[in-house]
Design a protein around this motif. Structure first.
Motif, PDB file in Angstrom:
ATOM      1  N   ARG A 220      19.360  34.520   8.690  1.00 42.83           N
ATOM      2  CA  ARG A 220      20.065  35.614   8.025  1.00 42.83           C
ATOM      3  C   ARG A 220      20.553  36.672   9.005  1.00 42.83           C
ATOM      4  O   ARG A 220      21.604  37.259   8.810  1.00 42.83           O
TER       5      ARG A 220
ATOM      6  N   TYR B 206       8.637  35.306   0.386  1.00 44.75           N
ATOM      7  CA  TYR B 206      10.094  35.227   0.463  1.00 44.75           C
ATOM      8  C   TYR B 206      10.749  36.475  -0.119  1.00 44.75           C
ATOM      9  O   TYR B 206      11.725  36.991   0.447  1.00 44.75           O
TER      10      TYR B 206
ATOM     11  N   ARG C 265      13.239  38.995   1.914  1.00 42.49           N
ATOM     12  CA  ARG C 265      14.584  39.370   1.443  1.00 42.49           C
ATOM     13  C   ARG C 265      14.778  40.879   1.518  1.00 42.49           C
ATOM     14  O   ARG C 265      15.829  41.351   1.947  1.00 42.49           O
ATOM     15  N   HIS C 266      13.778  41.617   1.097  1.00 44.14           N
ATOM     16  CA  HIS C 266      13.890  43.083   1.131  1.00 44.14           C
ATOM     17  C   HIS C 266      13.954  43.600   2.567  1.00 44.14           C
ATOM     18  O   HIS C 266      14.749  44.499   2.876  1.00 44.14           O
TER      19      HIS C 266
ATOM     20  N   GLU D  66      22.786  34.447  -2.905  1.00 44.23           N
ATOM     21  CA  GLU D  66      21.348  34.296  -2.695  1.00 44.23           C
ATOM     22  C   GLU D  66      20.871  32.881  -2.983  1.00 44.23           C
ATOM     23  O   GLU D  66      20.095  32.317  -2.221  1.00 44.23           O
TER      24      GLU D  66
ATOM     25  N   LYS E  66      21.912  30.572  -0.127  1.00 39.68           N
ATOM     26  CA  LYS E  66      21.132  30.788   1.091  1.00 39.68           C
ATOM     27  C   LYS E  66      19.710  30.253   0.937  1.00 39.68           C
ATOM     28  O   LYS E  66      19.165  29.642   1.844  1.00 39.68           O
ATOM     29  N   MET E  67      19.103  30.499  -0.222  1.00 40.74           N
ATOM     30  CA  MET E  67      17.739  30.014  -0.432  1.00 40.74           C
ATOM     31  C   MET E  67      17.694  28.482  -0.433  1.00 40.74           C
ATOM     32  O   MET E  67      16.745  27.890   0.058  1.00 40.74           O
TER      33      MET E  67
ATOM     34  N   GLU F  62      17.217  28.338   3.680  1.00 42.89           N
ATOM     35  CA  GLU F  62      15.756  28.414   3.670  1.00 42.89           C
ATOM     36  C   GLU F  62      15.087  27.169   3.109  1.00 42.89           C
ATOM     37  O   GLU F  62      13.876  27.034   3.156  1.00 42.89           O
TER      38      GLU F  62
END
Length: 167
Positions: free
Chosen positions: A22, A56, A60-61, A111, A114-115, A119
């Motif tokens: 990221r 996770y 993200r935060h 999101e 990307k996940m 990921e």
């Protein structure tokens, strides 16, 4: 302590990998992982459960915080460039169009892409992170792929057209 140590060993490379993909920087990714596991340690000490979806979500935060920091820094650089007429060298990035197209998607679609692809989370894990069911994740992923395909097609169409010149 052994339980936390095991959790750390099993998930450290996952956290660093997510953050590096990221953020594009190993150093920034390791800083995110350090902060992440500091928070995990506090949670563990408080007797709260540790899980990959929780991990996770926190990552993200933390990545979002880094994006905001970078945005502020880029805005400052832009302002300095305007004020002092500086030029920033542009890098030629092979995947810039794909990243740009993904970043232009609505957040919920960006999101889930990307996940899934960066990921490598399962639909069940994504559902736990987003607090939705697996069917909703699969539907979002299908819509996200369709939107990305359209965005990339538009970029390709624009790139394929010749720019008219006057002689």
């Amino acid at each position: 302590m052994k339980k936390f140590s095991t959790f750390f060993k099993e998930n450290y490379s996952f956290v660093v990998g997510v953050a590096e993909r990221r953020l594009g920087s190993v150093q920034d990714a390791e800083e995110v992982a350090t902060e992440e596991f500091h928070l995990a340690w506090q949670r563990y000490q408080a007797g709260e459960p540790l899980s990959v979806p929780w991990l996770y979500g926190v990552v993200r935060h933390l990545i979002g915080d880094e994006y905001r920091r970078r945005g502020r820094r880029a805005e400052l650089q832009r302002q300095l460039n305007e004020d002092f007429a500086l030029s920033i060298p542009v890098s030629d990035d092979l995947y810039a169009d794909v990243r740009d197209a993904v970043e232009r998607l609505p957040l919920m679609h960006r999101e889930v892409l990307k996940m899934t692809y960066w990921e490598r989370l399962t639909a069940r894990e994504i559902a736990a992170v987003l607090d939705v069911n697996s069917a909703a994740v699969r539907a979002r992923l299908m819509r996200a792929r369709r939107l990305l395909r359209t965005a990339l097609s538009d970029i390709q169409d624009r790139a394929g057209r010749e720019v008219p010149t006057r002689e």
